[in-house]
Design a protein around this motif. Sequence first.
Motif, PDB file in Angstrom:
ATOM      1  N   TYR A 189     -49.971 -87.110  10.610  1.00  0.00           N
ATOM      2  CA  TYR A 189     -50.338 -86.919   9.212  1.00  0.00           C
ATOM      3  C   TYR A 189     -51.617 -87.677   8.859  1.00  0.00           C
ATOM      4  CZ  TYR A 189     -50.169 -86.852   4.158  1.00  0.00           C
ATOM      5  OH  TYR A 189     -50.499 -86.682   2.842  1.00  0.00           O
ATOM      6  N   GLN A 212     -44.352 -84.168   6.909  1.00  0.00           N
ATOM      7  CA  GLN A 212     -45.610 -84.684   7.459  1.00  0.00           C
ATOM      8  C   GLN A 212     -46.012 -83.914   8.709  1.00  0.00           C
ATOM      9  OE1 GLN A 212     -44.599 -88.808   8.079  1.00  0.00           O
ATOM     10  NE2 GLN A 212     -45.581 -89.431   6.159  1.00  0.00           N
ATOM     11  N   TRP A 216     -47.126 -80.278   7.830  1.00  0.00           N
ATOM     12  CA  TRP A 216     -48.458 -80.260   7.220  1.00  0.00           C
ATOM     13  C   TRP A 216     -49.539 -80.536   8.256  1.00  0.00           C
ATOM     14  CZ3 TRP A 216     -52.666 -83.375   6.785  1.00  0.00           C
ATOM     15  CH2 TRP A 216     -53.655 -82.957   5.903  1.00  0.00           C
ATOM     16  N   ASN A 226     -52.357 -77.976   9.563  1.00  0.00           N
ATOM     17  CA  ASN A 226     -53.753 -78.338   9.336  1.00  0.00           C
ATOM     18  C   ASN A 226     -54.554 -78.344  10.633  1.00  0.00           C
ATOM     19  OD1 ASN A 226     -55.615 -79.332   7.161  1.00  0.00           O
ATOM     20  ND2 ASN A 226     -55.858 -80.974   8.637  1.00  0.00           N
TER      21      ASN A 226
END
Length: 67
Positions: A11, A46, A49, A53
């Motif tokens: 993260y 976390q 994501w 990403n």
Amino acid sequence: MPVAFATNSLYVLERVGGGDREAYKQVLLPILREKSEYLHSEGVAQAVWALSNAGIYDSDVWSSLKQ
């Protein structure tokens, strides 16, 4: 290493743009695969994501996170 280390690292590295995809594959993703059953909801969020990403769609990791 604790699985929280892997999710927190993913993260933060993705958040600041300092992620090394090769290091993810060699260090952090194996931890997620092996220990994802110990994650709490924040760790799952976390990881989801950060992996999204980073554009990492490792089916084993995603499957273990889903469970």
